[in-house]
Scaffold this active site. Structure first.
Site, PDB file in Angstrom:
ATOM      1  CB  ALA A 119     -23.265 -32.503 -18.734  1.00  0.00           C
ATOM      2  CG  ASN A 175     -23.563 -29.548 -10.603  1.00  0.00           C
ATOM      3  OD1 ASN A 175     -24.166 -29.436  -9.660  1.00  0.00           O
ATOM      4  ND2 ASN A 175     -23.073 -28.699 -11.270  1.00  0.00           N
ATOM      5  CG  HIS A 203     -19.294 -36.657 -18.181  1.00  0.00           C
ATOM      6  ND1 HIS A 203     -18.688 -36.256 -17.016  1.00  0.00           N
ATOM      7  CD2 HIS A 203     -20.008 -35.572 -18.743  1.00  0.00           C
ATOM      8  CE1 HIS A 203     -18.947 -34.763 -16.697  1.00  0.00           C
ATOM      9  NE2 HIS A 203     -19.694 -34.496 -17.938  1.00  0.00           N
TER      10      HIS A 203
HETATM   11  N1  NAD Z   1     -26.741 -30.830 -13.940  1.00  0.00           N
HETATM   12  C1  NAD Z   1     -25.727 -30.780 -14.942  1.00  0.00           C
HETATM   13  O1  NAD Z   1     -25.351 -31.640 -15.716  1.00  0.00           O
HETATM   14  C2  NAD Z   1     -25.065 -29.329 -15.099  1.00  0.00           C
HETATM   15  C3  NAD Z   1     -24.286 -29.069 -16.290  1.00  0.00           C
HETATM   16  C4  NAD Z   1     -23.679 -27.835 -16.228  1.00  0.00           C
HETATM   17  C5  NAD Z   1     -23.707 -27.031 -15.593  1.00  0.00           C
HETATM   18  N2  NAD Z   1     -24.319 -27.310 -14.305  1.00  0.00           N
HETATM   19  C6  NAD Z   1     -24.763 -26.089 -13.229  1.00  0.00           C
HETATM   20  O2  NAD Z   1     -25.620 -25.250 -13.676  1.00  0.00           O
HETATM   21  C7  NAD Z   1     -25.386 -23.997 -12.895  1.00  0.00           C
HETATM   22  C8  NAD Z   1     -25.456 -22.785 -14.107  1.00  0.00           C
HETATM   23  O3  NAD Z   1     -24.373 -23.119 -15.037  1.00  0.00           O
HETATM   24  P1  NAD Z   1     -23.609 -22.053 -16.014  1.00  0.00           P
HETATM   25  O4  NAD Z   1     -22.736 -22.402 -16.871  1.00  0.00           O
HETATM   26  O5  NAD Z   1     -24.829 -21.317 -16.563  1.00  0.00           O
HETATM   27  O6  NAD Z   1     -22.820 -20.966 -14.785  1.00  0.00           O
HETATM   28  P2  NAD Z   1     -22.754 -19.421 -15.003  1.00  0.00           P
HETATM   29  O7  NAD Z   1     -21.519 -19.119 -14.070  1.00  0.00           O
HETATM   30  O8  NAD Z   1     -22.214 -19.022 -16.650  1.00  0.00           O
HETATM   31  O9  NAD Z   1     -24.024 -18.357 -14.809  1.00  0.00           O
HETATM   32  C9  NAD Z   1     -24.402 -18.823 -13.337  1.00  0.00           C
HETATM   33  C10 NAD Z   1     -25.214 -17.381 -13.104  1.00  0.00           C
HETATM   34  O10 NAD Z   1     -25.894 -17.512 -11.831  1.00  0.00           O
HETATM   35  C11 NAD Z   1     -25.802 -16.373 -11.154  1.00  0.00           C
HETATM   36  N3  NAD Z   1     -25.760 -16.693  -9.674  1.00  0.00           N
HETATM   37  C12 NAD Z   1     -24.955 -17.765  -9.065  1.00  0.00           C
HETATM   38  N4  NAD Z   1     -25.354 -17.731  -7.839  1.00  0.00           N
HETATM   39  C13 NAD Z   1     -26.207 -16.921  -7.625  1.00  0.00           C
HETATM   40  C14 NAD Z   1     -27.321 -16.755  -6.487  1.00  0.00           C
HETATM   41  N5  NAD Z   1     -26.972 -17.232  -5.160  1.00  0.00           N
HETATM   42  N6  NAD Z   1     -28.088 -15.642  -6.563  1.00  0.00           N
HETATM   43  C15 NAD Z   1     -28.149 -15.125  -7.754  1.00  0.00           C
HETATM   44  N7  NAD Z   1     -27.469 -15.232  -8.929  1.00  0.00           N
HETATM   45  C16 NAD Z   1     -26.730 -16.003  -8.684  1.00  0.00           C
HETATM   46  C17 NAD Z   1     -24.398 -15.746 -11.433  1.00  0.00           C
HETATM   47  O11 NAD Z   1     -24.390 -14.399 -11.388  1.00  0.00           O
HETATM   48  C18 NAD Z   1     -24.329 -16.206 -12.916  1.00  0.00           C
HETATM   49  O12 NAD Z   1     -24.960 -15.048 -13.919  1.00  0.00           O
HETATM   50  C19 NAD Z   1     -23.874 -24.149 -12.230  1.00  0.00           C
HETATM   51  O13 NAD Z   1     -24.140 -24.402 -11.000  1.00  0.00           O
HETATM   52  C20 NAD Z   1     -23.366 -25.277 -13.085  1.00  0.00           C
HETATM   53  O14 NAD Z   1     -22.557 -26.100 -12.154  1.00  0.00           O
HETATM   54  C21 NAD Z   1     -25.098 -28.394 -14.181  1.00  0.00           C
END
Ligand code: NAD
Length: 252
Positions: A119, A175, A203
């Site tokens: 992001a 993150n 940010h």
């Molecule tokens: N690095 C970055 O810049 C950045 C930016 C945005 C989001 N993220 C991270 O990316 C990840 C995904 O984001 P999102 O918006 O798609 O989230 P989301 O909540 O929409 O989807 C996550 C999915 O993963 C599944 N899940 C979670 N833990 C699980 C596990 N242990 N086993 C199996 N399935 C599991 C959930 O059921 C859900 O369907 C999050 O951890 C979020 O914090 C990182």
């Protein structure tokens, strides 16, 4: 064509499944069966709710878009099975011991852990900090209160301190602070604010070092399906996948 397994069928997973170019999503895994099935249908992949069954599929890279918990649970098994992993839930690497274990596993099997810029912008050249350590590395993030599941009437600071402590309190939201620290080779200081007047996730990155000063401001559109997530994060993974086999590598 590179075959990938998608770990996490939420907001970011859906964008990746719908728009991935130059790669084929062959299998998707999610603890939630409905989400896995919906995404599998979208990208003509096979759905799994059982990790071991998912891992029997034929793919060379796993894209993790699930949670810190998922990285901790499955990261090492993915690497030791001979696959690279792209990690979005970078907060998992705030735990030094866990990160070192995973890096060691990757080294042993000759595989890679890739952290996309997600992001924010600027991770590429912030890596100069590994050679010339910055004196200051600050991330000031401002979010609409709803993206932290809160309500607030005025601009309010909800956290000030180190990234490793912030991610414990807000594991889905900061993150990028951990990614900045990994790039720059030193811990990020974080200020986390909520502001009812903002619609975008802002940010502001400030860095000072022998090389000079860096100021970056990113204003992200929150994803319609998950206000905690920035659309840019999904685009960042798509771009990483698009360039995996490109011999021309741009950026540090
Ligand atoms: N690095 C970055 O810049 C950045 C930016 C945005 C989001 N993220 C991270 O990316 C990840 C995904 O984001 P999102 O918006 O798609 O989230 P989301 O909540 O929409 O989807 C996550 C999915 O993963 C599944 N899940 C979670 N833990 C699980 C596990 N242990 N086993 C199996 N399935 C599991 C959930 O059921 C859900 O369907 C999050 O951890 C979020 O914090 C990182």
């Amino acid at each position: 064509m590179i075959k990938i397994g998608l770990l996490g069928c939420g907001n970011i997973g859906r964008i990746i499944a719908a728009r991935a170019e130059n790669v084929q999503v062959v299998a998707v895994f999610d603890a939630n069966p409905g989400r896995a099935e919906e995404l599998a249908a979208l990208c003509h992949a096979r759905p799994y709710t059982d990790f071991d069954a998912f891992m029997k599929e034929d793919f060379s890279i796993v894209v993790e878009a699930a949670s810190i918990d998922a990285v901790r649970r499955y990261g090492e098994a993915i690497l030791r099975s001979g696959r690279d992993i792209i990690v979005l839930s970078v907060g998992a690497f705030a735990d030094d011991e866990f990160r070192e274990r995973l890096v060691e596993a990757a080294r042993e099997v000759g595989k890679k852990i890739r952290i996309p810029s997600g992001a924010i912008i600027g991770l590429d050249n912030l890596k100069i900090g590994q050679i010339s350590p910055p004196k200051k590395l600050l991330l000031r993030t401002t979010k609409p209160p709803a993206s932290l599941g809160m309500t607030a009437e005025t601009r309010t600071e909800v956290f000030k301190g180190l990234a490793r402590d912030c991610i414990k309190l807000y594991p889905k939201n900061i993150n990028v602070a951990v990614a900045l620290g990994l790039a720059a080779g030193r811990e990020t200081h974080v200020e986390l604010w909520v502001d009812p007047a903002v619609e975008r996730i802002i940010h502001e990155i400030s860095v000072e070092g022998d090389f000079g000063e860096i100021s970056i401001q990113v204003k992200n559109v929150p994803s319609p399906d998950n206000p905690a997530t920035s659309y840019m994060a999904a685009l960042s993974v798509l771009t990483l996948l698009k360039n995996l086999e490109n011999p021309l590598v741009v950026g540090t």
